[in-house]
Design a protein around this motif. Structure first.
Motif, PDB file in Angstrom:
ATOM      1  N   LEU A   1      44.749  45.067  42.596  1.00 48.44           N
ATOM      2  CA  LEU A   1      43.607  45.226  43.502  1.00 48.44           C
ATOM      3  C   LEU A   1      43.131  43.880  44.050  1.00 48.44           C
ATOM      4  O   LEU A   1      42.831  43.753  45.240  1.00 48.44           O
ATOM      5  N   VAL A   2      43.080  42.852  43.190  1.00 48.39           N
ATOM      6  CA  VAL A   2      42.651  41.516  43.639  1.00 48.39           C
ATOM      7  C   VAL A   2      43.625  40.967  44.669  1.00 48.39           C
ATOM      8  O   VAL A   2      43.227  40.505  45.741  1.00 48.39           O
ATOM      9  N   PHE A   3      44.924  41.005  44.366  1.00 48.16           N
ATOM     10  CA  PHE A   3      45.912  40.483  45.305  1.00 48.16           C
ATOM     11  C   PHE A   3      45.953  41.310  46.588  1.00 48.16           C
ATOM     12  O   PHE A   3      46.113  40.777  47.676  1.00 48.16           O
TER      13      PHE A   3
ATOM     14  N   ARG B   1      44.772  48.313  27.832  1.00 47.13           N
ATOM     15  CA  ARG B   1      44.289  47.008  28.329  1.00 47.13           C
ATOM     16  C   ARG B   1      45.307  46.394  29.295  1.00 47.13           C
ATOM     17  O   ARG B   1      44.947  45.852  30.337  1.00 47.13           O
ATOM     18  N   GLY B   2      46.582  46.467  28.952  1.00 44.14           N
ATOM     19  CA  GLY B   2      47.642  45.936  29.816  1.00 44.14           C
ATOM     20  C   GLY B   2      47.686  46.643  31.159  1.00 44.14           C
ATOM     21  O   GLY B   2      47.864  46.012  32.205  1.00 44.14           O
ATOM     22  N   ARG B   3      47.548  47.980  31.141  1.00 39.52           N
ATOM     23  CA  ARG B   3      47.512  48.742  32.398  1.00 39.52           C
ATOM     24  C   ARG B   3      46.312  48.333  33.235  1.00 39.52           C
ATOM     25  O   ARG B   3      46.412  48.157  34.440  1.00 39.52           O
ATOM     26  N   TRP B   4      45.147  48.176  32.583  1.00 37.61           N
ATOM     27  CA  TRP B   4      43.938  47.791  33.298  1.00 37.61           C
ATOM     28  C   TRP B   4      44.108  46.412  33.951  1.00 37.61           C
ATOM     29  O   TRP B   4      43.729  46.210  35.092  1.00 37.61           O
ATOM     30  N   ILE B   5      44.709  45.461  33.237  1.00 31.89           N
ATOM     31  CA  ILE B   5      44.938  44.114  33.791  1.00 31.89           C
ATOM     32  C   ILE B   5      45.870  44.186  34.997  1.00 31.89           C
ATOM     33  O   ILE B   5      45.630  43.547  36.026  1.00 31.89           O
ATOM     34  N   ARG B   6      46.925  44.979  34.910  1.00 31.86           N
ATOM     35  CA  ARG B   6      47.855  45.108  36.045  1.00 31.86           C
ATOM     36  C   ARG B   6      47.186  45.757  37.255  1.00 31.86           C
ATOM     37  O   ARG B   6      47.382  45.337  38.390  1.00 31.86           O
ATOM     38  N   VAL B   7      46.391  46.784  37.023  1.00 31.15           N
ATOM     39  CA  VAL B   7      45.677  47.444  38.125  1.00 31.15           C
ATOM     40  C   VAL B   7      44.682  46.469  38.755  1.00 31.15           C
ATOM     41  O   VAL B   7      44.599  46.351  39.980  1.00 31.15           O
ATOM     42  N   ALA B   8      43.948  45.734  37.935  1.00 24.90           N
ATOM     43  CA  ALA B   8      42.970  44.771  38.447  1.00 24.90           C
ATOM     44  C   ALA B   8      43.668  43.676  39.262  1.00 24.90           C
ATOM     45  O   ALA B   8      43.209  43.309  40.348  1.00 24.90           O
TER      46      ALA B   8
END
Length: 145
Positions: A17-19, A7-14
């Motif tokens: 990508l947003v930034f 979940r932490g990796r997914w949040i960092r990747v997201a």
């Protein structure tokens, strides 16, 4: 050392990508006001190597006829504040009465100002070098009634 959860990796990747998308969109279609996601063009362009260089100053004429350069020290108003509101002073020169009042407040022993003006000195530039020539242009003036 603890490992990052899925979940932490997914949040960092997201977040990356947003930034990244915001940065890309700002670079393509943004303006200075969109900083830090838009370009900060102030430092991204150079001046015309043969264009005149602008130097703005504020000066007053006191009741004895002496010309006084108005500075932060004797008026409490920074030159950047005047330059930032230059358009407002040009369209409503009576606003310069406030500069005269600020001068009187910060310089109580000085003769009162009967006139305040914003003067732009245009320094001649050729091939990115100063020519030593200049011309002055009064862009706003107020005279005490």
């Amino acid at each position: 050392m603890n490992e990052l959860s899925a979940r932490g990796r997914w949040i960092r990747v997201a977040a990356t990508l947003v930034f990244g998308a915001l940065l890309l969109a700002g670079t393509v279609a943004g303006a200075d006001d969109d900083f830090p996601f838009g370009p900060f063009r102030m430092y991204a362009t150079g001046p015309d190597p043969n264009g005149d260089a602008k130097d703005t100053r504020v000066e007053g004429v006191d009741t004895s006829g002496r010309t006084v350069q108005l500075t932060e020290g004797n008026s409490g108003i920074r030159r950047a504040e005047i330059e930032g509101q230059e358009g407002a002073y040009v369209s409503t020169p009576s606003r310069l009465a406030e500069v005269a009042a600020a001068y009187q407040e910060h310089s109580p022993g000085a003769a009162p100002l009967r006139e305040v003006r914003i003067v732009v000195r245009w320094h001649g530039i050729e091939h990115a070098r100063p020519t030593g020539t200049y011309r002055d242009q009064v862009i706003a003036a107020w005279t005490r009634p």
